[in-house]
Enzyme design. Structure first.
Site, PDB file in Angstrom:
ATOM      1  CE  LYS A 204      -4.319  -1.738   1.984  1.00  0.00           C
ATOM      2  NZ  LYS A 204      -5.386  -1.722   3.123  1.00  0.00           N
ATOM      3  NE  ARG A 244      -7.564  -8.713   1.924  1.00  0.00           N
ATOM      4  CZ  ARG A 244      -7.417  -8.023   0.906  1.00  0.00           C
ATOM      5  NH1 ARG A 244      -6.620  -6.914   0.889  1.00  0.00           N
ATOM      6  NH2 ARG A 244      -8.030  -7.962  -0.078  1.00  0.00           N
TER       7      ARG A 244
END
Length: 279
Positions: A204, A244
């Site tokens: 991210k 995750r």
């Protein structure tokens, strides 16, 4: 938790696994690599992403969930829509991962409650195409904790059993990189809420921002896997129950290191508490 985006437009791997056969193959590979769950999502939640029709999301997700479940893989479904969650559970999914925390679809919590499966509640404020405008906080940690408390109460009221709830701070969802790092540095405040934590930092913007700040350049998404693994280890050491990730093996090994470190640290602290003459 291995990420399986069956979308044409996800920020990291959009289009790579849009074909059902390739998606199932990749899901099986992640399971073999050590993923405890394969998280199947049919709607991108990258910044700026627009919603897709329910029929399209169902067509993308359900066949992949069914094939993986039939192959013995534990599958979670990454969706904000009750209809998709219901269909995925019917097809074999054993967890619902709702990045909106029930805000996008008022029927979601009741659907999950009736299905009696674990429910991952993520901190979220607005849809992807407008979420960056909502990244305004006076104290991001206390506000995220407070807003997650509200979502937990709503879920329980709708029929979700408390012991089935997992919390996710929602890194990148209506948050800039500084907000994300503050949340990661204070995972204890989220852990104190009394629910298992899922951390999803993989590839991210917060990782790119940190690498840039240290002069590592503008790393492309797959070049962020080593840094993602470092975050996975730190999150696990801080009490996260699950991470995750896109690259399962590197984060799995990182979590092993965190577990060993934590175990040795705990053993050492116990030893220090024992009077020397009794050792």
């Amino acid at each position: 938790m291995g990420i399986l985006n069956v979308t044409p437009d996800s920020f990291s791997d959009g289009g790579r696994y849009a074909d059902t056969r390739r998606a199932v193959q990749h899901g099986l590979q992640m399971a073999r690599a050590g993923a405890d769950l394969v998280d199947v999502g049919g709607e991108s939640t990258r910044p700026g992403a627009r919603p897709v029709p329910l029929t399209e999301e169902l067509a993308r997700v359900v066949p992949v969930v069914r094939e993986l479940a039939l192959a013995g893989v534990a599958v979670s479904v990454d969706t904000m829509h009750a209809e998709v969650a219901h269909a995925a559970v019917q097809a074999g999914a054993c967890v619902v991962n709702d990045v909106s925390g029930g805000l996008a679809d008022p029927a979601m919590a009741a659907t999950v409650g009736a299905a009696q499966v674990p429910y991952i509640i993520t901190h979220w404020r607005a849809p992807s195409h407008e979420m960056d405008r909502h990244a305004v906080y006076d104290d991001v940690v206390s506000q995220v904790v407070g807003e997650l408390h509200a979502r937990v109460e709503a879920a329980i009221e709708a029929g979700v059993e408390a012991e089935r709830i997992v919390l996710d701070p929602g890194l990148g969802f209506a948050k800039d990189a500084e907000h994300d790092w503050q949340l990661l540095a204070h995972l204890g405040a989220l852990k104190d809420m009394g629910f298992p934590l899922l951390v999803g930092a993989s590839r991210k913007r917060l990782i790119r921002a940190a690498l840039q700040a240290h002069g590592a350049g503008d790393a492309e998404s797959e070049e962020r896997d080593a840094a993602t693994a470092a975050v996975s280890a730190l999150a696990a050491a801080a009490g996260a129950s699950c991470v995750r990730v896109h690259d399962v093996r590197s984060s799995l090994h990182a979590v092993y290191m965190a577990a060993t470190w934590s175990a040795e640290s705990h053993a050492a602290s116990i030893l220090r508490s024992v009077p020397p003459h009794t050792r």
